[in-house]
Design a protein around this motif. Structure first.
Motif, short mmCIF file in Angstrom:
data_model
loop_
_atom_site.label_atom_id
_atom_site.label_comp_id
_atom_site.label_asym_id
_atom_site.label_seq_id
_atom_site.Cartn_x
_atom_site.Cartn_y
_atom_site.Cartn_z
N PRO A 128 7.42 16.10 -4.48
CA PRO A 128 8.66 16.56 -3.80
C PRO A 128 8.64 16.23 -2.32
O PRO A 128 9.69 16.01 -1.72
CB PRO A 128 8.66 18.07 -4.06
N GLN A 129 7.46 16.23 -1.72
CA GLN A 129 7.41 15.93 -0.28
C GLN A 129 7.72 14.46 0.00
O GLN A 129 8.27 14.12 1.04
CB GLN A 129 6.01 16.25 0.26
N CYS A 130 7.36 13.55 -0.92
CA CYS A 130 7.63 12.11 -0.71
C CYS A 130 9.01 11.69 -1.19
O CYS A 130 9.46 10.58 -0.93
CB CYS A 130 6.59 11.26 -1.46
N ALA A 131 9.63 12.51 -1.96
CA ALA A 131 10.93 12.13 -2.53
C ALA A 131 11.95 11.89 -1.46
O ALA A 131 12.87 11.08 -1.61
CB ALA A 131 11.41 13.25 -3.48
N GLY A 132 11.78 12.59 -0.27
CA GLY A 132 12.78 12.43 0.81
C GLY A 132 12.78 11.02 1.40
O GLY A 132 13.82 10.54 1.86
N CYS A 133 11.64 10.33 1.42
CA CYS A 133 11.59 8.98 2.05
C CYS A 133 11.57 7.87 1.01
O CYS A 133 11.47 6.70 1.35
CB CYS A 133 10.34 8.86 2.95
N LEU A 134 11.69 8.25 -0.27
CA LEU A 134 11.62 7.23 -1.30
C LEU A 134 12.81 6.27 -1.25
O LEU A 134 12.69 5.08 -1.51
CB LEU A 134 11.56 7.93 -2.69
N HIS A 135 13.97 6.82 -0.87
CA HIS A 135 15.15 5.96 -0.85
C HIS A 135 15.09 4.94 0.28
O HIS A 135 15.85 3.97 0.30
CB HIS A 135 16.43 6.82 -0.71
N LEU A 136 14.20 5.06 1.28
CA LEU A 136 14.08 4.08 2.39
C LEU A 136 13.19 2.90 2.03
O LEU A 136 13.20 1.88 2.71
CB LEU A 136 13.50 4.77 3.64
N LEU A 137 12.37 3.03 1.00
CA LEU A 137 11.40 1.99 0.67
C LEU A 137 12.04 0.66 0.27
O LEU A 137 11.63 -0.41 0.74
CB LEU A 137 10.48 2.49 -0.45
N PRO A 138 13.07 0.61 -0.58
CA PRO A 138 13.68 -0.70 -0.93
C PRO A 138 14.20 -1.44 0.29
O PRO A 138 14.11 -2.64 0.38
CB PRO A 138 14.81 -0.31 -1.89
N CYS A 139 14.78 -0.69 1.20
CA CYS A 139 15.32 -1.35 2.41
C CYS A 139 14.20 -1.97 3.24
O CYS A 139 14.33 -3.10 3.76
CB CYS A 139 16.10 -0.33 3.23
N SER A 140 13.08 -1.26 3.34
CA SER A 140 11.94 -1.79 4.11
C SER A 140 11.37 -3.04 3.47
O SER A 140 10.95 -3.98 4.16
CB SER A 140 10.84 -0.72 4.22
N VAL A 141 11.37 -3.07 2.16
CA VAL A 141 10.82 -4.23 1.45
C VAL A 141 11.67 -5.48 1.69
O VAL A 141 11.19 -6.56 1.98
CB VAL A 141 10.69 -3.94 -0.05
N THR A 142 13.00 -5.30 1.57
CA THR A 142 13.89 -6.46 1.74
C THR A 142 13.91 -6.97 3.17
O THR A 142 14.19 -8.15 3.42
CB THR A 142 15.31 -6.10 1.30
N MET A 143 13.64 -6.10 4.14
CA MET A 143 13.62 -6.52 5.54
C MET A 143 12.25 -7.00 6.00
O MET A 143 12.09 -7.42 7.14
CB MET A 143 14.07 -5.34 6.43
N ALA A 144 11.30 -6.98 5.15
CA ALA A 144 9.93 -7.38 5.50
C ALA A 144 9.89 -8.87 5.82
O ALA A 144 10.64 -9.67 5.24
CB ALA A 144 8.99 -7.07 4.36
N GLU A 169 0.83 -1.21 0.00
CA GLU A 169 0.00 0.00 0.00
C GLU A 169 0.86 1.25 0.00
O GLU A 169 0.59 2.24 -0.71
CB GLU A 169 -0.92 -0.03 1.24
N THR A 170 1.92 1.23 0.78
CA THR A 170 2.82 2.39 0.86
C THR A 170 3.47 2.65 -0.49
O THR A 170 3.60 3.79 -0.96
CB THR A 170 3.89 2.15 1.93
N ALA A 171 3.93 1.57 -1.13
CA ALA A 171 4.59 1.72 -2.43
C ALA A 171 3.61 2.26 -3.48
O ALA A 171 3.98 3.11 -4.32
CB ALA A 171 5.15 0.37 -2.88
N ASN A 172 2.38 1.82 -3.48
CA ASN A 172 1.38 2.31 -4.44
C ASN A 172 1.10 3.79 -4.23
O ASN A 172 0.96 4.56 -5.19
CB ASN A 172 0.09 1.51 -4.31
N GLN A 173 1.00 4.16 -2.97
CA GLN A 173 0.74 5.57 -2.68
C GLN A 173 1.90 6.45 -3.13
O GLN A 173 1.69 7.57 -3.65
CB GLN A 173 0.47 5.77 -1.18
N THR A 174 3.10 5.96 -2.94
CA THR A 174 4.29 6.72 -3.37
C THR A 174 4.30 6.86 -4.89
O THR A 174 4.64 7.92 -5.43
CB THR A 174 5.56 6.01 -2.91
N LEU A 175 3.96 5.79 -5.58
CA LEU A 175 3.93 5.83 -7.04
C LEU A 175 2.90 6.84 -7.55
O LEU A 175 3.15 7.58 -8.51
CB LEU A 175 3.63 4.43 -7.59
N LEU A 176 1.76 6.96 -6.94
CA LEU A 176 0.72 7.90 -7.36
C LEU A 176 1.14 9.33 -7.12
O LEU A 176 0.76 10.27 -7.83
CB LEU A 176 -0.59 7.60 -6.61
N ALA A 177 1.99 9.52 -6.10
CA ALA A 177 2.42 10.88 -5.75
C ALA A 177 3.34 11.47 -6.80
O ALA A 177 3.54 12.69 -6.87
CB ALA A 177 3.09 10.89 -4.38
#
Length: 492
Positions: free
Chosen positions: A115-131, A100-108
């Motif tokens: 620009p507001q979501c771009a700051g946390c975009l680089h943390l998403l791959p790490c969260s996915v691999t640690m899931a 859900e988080t990834a979909n919301q980021t993609l729509l943004a």
């Protein structure tokens, strides 16, 4: 003619009486067997029910144990699968949140908020691999297959269907050609008619009898029992053959049941049996069966008894052919210094053996044979009618062979047990150490009359053992000519 007819009639009556006794004994045996059938059938029925109940209990116990195993295995597998299912459910929920988080980021990225979501975009791959979804094994920890707990009782069912009564061992067959009677021992040999590897042991029973032929149903002597025999032969040792024959029978036993007895057999047990003749012994000798004790006061007591008996009169019986008649043919007791007692059975042929143990402290003791005509005043060895070995412990110790008032000193230790071997036809009278069977002396003579065992004792006692066979060692010595070479010609 009349006497002959009466005698024949008596024989018929005796034969019929014996046959009637046998029939009555057999009837009693049949009635006893009927009672035994009832008692034994009730017992085996009770045992059978107990065995089946034990089997039912065992099957029930096995069933409960196997059901418990299934329940435990089911609980263990259920626990593992439920734990794995819970972990997978939690991982799925976490993965859906990330999705859900990834979909919301993609729509943004198409809006002004990117620009507001771009700051946390680089943390998403790490969260996915640690899931949890990426750290979770998608292989079930346990199987749902329960085939390892399946059972197949086909073999056991066949075994149960084959259950039947225990096989009863066959009756053994006694081999008379291999069995042996010698040295007061009996070696009995038998075999099984069919090979049976389930036999655990044998039971041997024997009893003494005076009747030749097949054992009688009713016998005074009880069966003696020997159990736990592992071989197909057994030797009875140290027997006293005080009766003419012995009956034997054998049965085989497996772990649970015994078979029928073999056909009983009868073996002859030839041996020399006699008693001591108390009626003609010296009055100072107290005779008790086969034991004799010198009694200084015995003469006075027995003299009184003899006078009382004479006053009442005497009755005469009919002696057996070889039994010495009471009163030695009407003659008186031995008297004076002839402290003598004779056996009551004549020796008029064959070989015979007996032993005597005397008290070592006896002042004088003698053992040998004598003619029945031995005088009442005559001492053993001092006349031509007797032969003996004599032990003297009074004043001067001596060990001598005596005959016809001649003596020969014997150069041998004096044993406390003496064996006497008389071969009537060969004219041999040999004396042995009763324990070692060492030859002590042999008389060689020509016996012209039947002989009687003879004994003398002064200030002492002795005991005679009869029912003995001629020992094999004694026979061997005689065959080798030892007896002849050891004879004393001056005493014959």
């Amino acid at each position: 003619m009349l006497l002959w007819g009466q005698e024949a009639l008596r024989k018929i009556i005796t034969t019929l009486a014996v046959k009637n006794e046998e029939i009555q004994s057999f009837i009693y045996s049949l009635k006893q067997m009927l009672l035994n059938v009832e008692a034994n059938s009730a017992k085996v029925q009770e045992d059978l029910e107990a065995e089946f109940q034990s089997l039912f209990s065992l099957l029930e116990e096995l069933k409960e144990g196997m059901l418990m195993k299934i329940k435990q295995d089911r609980a263990s597998r259920t626990y593992e699968l439920q734990n794995q299912l819970a972990a997978c459910t939690r991982a799925l929920e976490s993965s859906e949140e990330l999705l859900e988080t990834a979909n919301q980021t993609l729509l943004a990225t198409d809006s002004k908020d990117f620009p507001q979501c771009a700051g946390c975009l680089h943390l998403l791959p790490c969260s996915v691999t640690m899931a949890p979804a990426f750290r979770l094994s998608l292989k079930a920890k346990v199987s749902d297959n329960m085939s390892h707990l399946m059972v197949d009782f086909a073999q056991e069912r066949r075994m149960l269907q084959a259950l039947t009564f225990l096989p009863v061992p066959s009756a053994p067959v006694i081999d008379l050609t291999e069995s042996l009677v010698a040295d007061n021992c009996v070696t009995l040999v038998w075999r099984m008619p069919d090979e049976d590897n389930k036999i655990d042991h044998f039971v041997l029973e024997y009893r003494r009898t005076n009747f030749e032929g097949p054992p009688r149903l009713k016998e005074d002597q009880p069966w003696m029992v020997i159990e736990g025999i592992r071989q197909t032969e057994y030797t009875l040792t140290g027997l006293k053959f005080d009766m003419k024959y012995m009956n034997f029978r054998v049965k085989a036993c497996n772990k649970a049941v015994s078979g029928e007895f073999s056909e009983p057999v009868t073996l002859e047990t030839p041996a020399f049996m006699f008693r001591l003749d108390a009626s003609t012994s010296h009055q100072n000798l107290r005779v008790d069966d086969l034991s004799v004790e010198w009694d200084a006061m015995g003469g006075k007591v027995q003299d009184i008894k003899a006078r009382e008996k004479d006053g009442k009169g005497r009755t005469a019986g009919t002696p057996s052919p070889k039994r010495m008649p009471s009163g030695r043919g009407g003659r008186d007791r031995f008297t004076a210094e002839s402290y003598t007692v004779l056996g009551d059975t004549l020796i008029d042929g064959g070989e015979h053996y007996w032993e005597v143990r005397y008290e070592p402290d006896s002042k004088a003791f003698g053992v040998g044979v004598a003619y029945r005509s031995l005088g009442r005043f005559e001492q053993l060895g001092k006349t031509a009618a007797s032969w003996c070995l004599h032990v003297n412990n009074w004043l001067q110790v001596s060990f001598t062979a005596k005959h016809a008032n001649k003596a020969k000193m014997l150069d041998a230790p004096v044993p406390d047990c003496l064996g006497v071997h008389c071969d009537f036809h060969q004219g041999l009278l040999s004396f042995y150490n009763g324990r070692t069977k060492q030859l002590l002396h042999t008389f060689k003579a020509k016996f012209t009359q039947p002989l009687l065992p003879a004994f003398t004792v002064w200030c002492g006692s002795f005991h005679v053992t009869t029912g003995l066979q001629v020992p094999s060692s004694v026979r061997c010595l005689q065959k080798r000519g030892s007896a002849t070479s050891s004879s004393n010609t001056s005493l014959t």
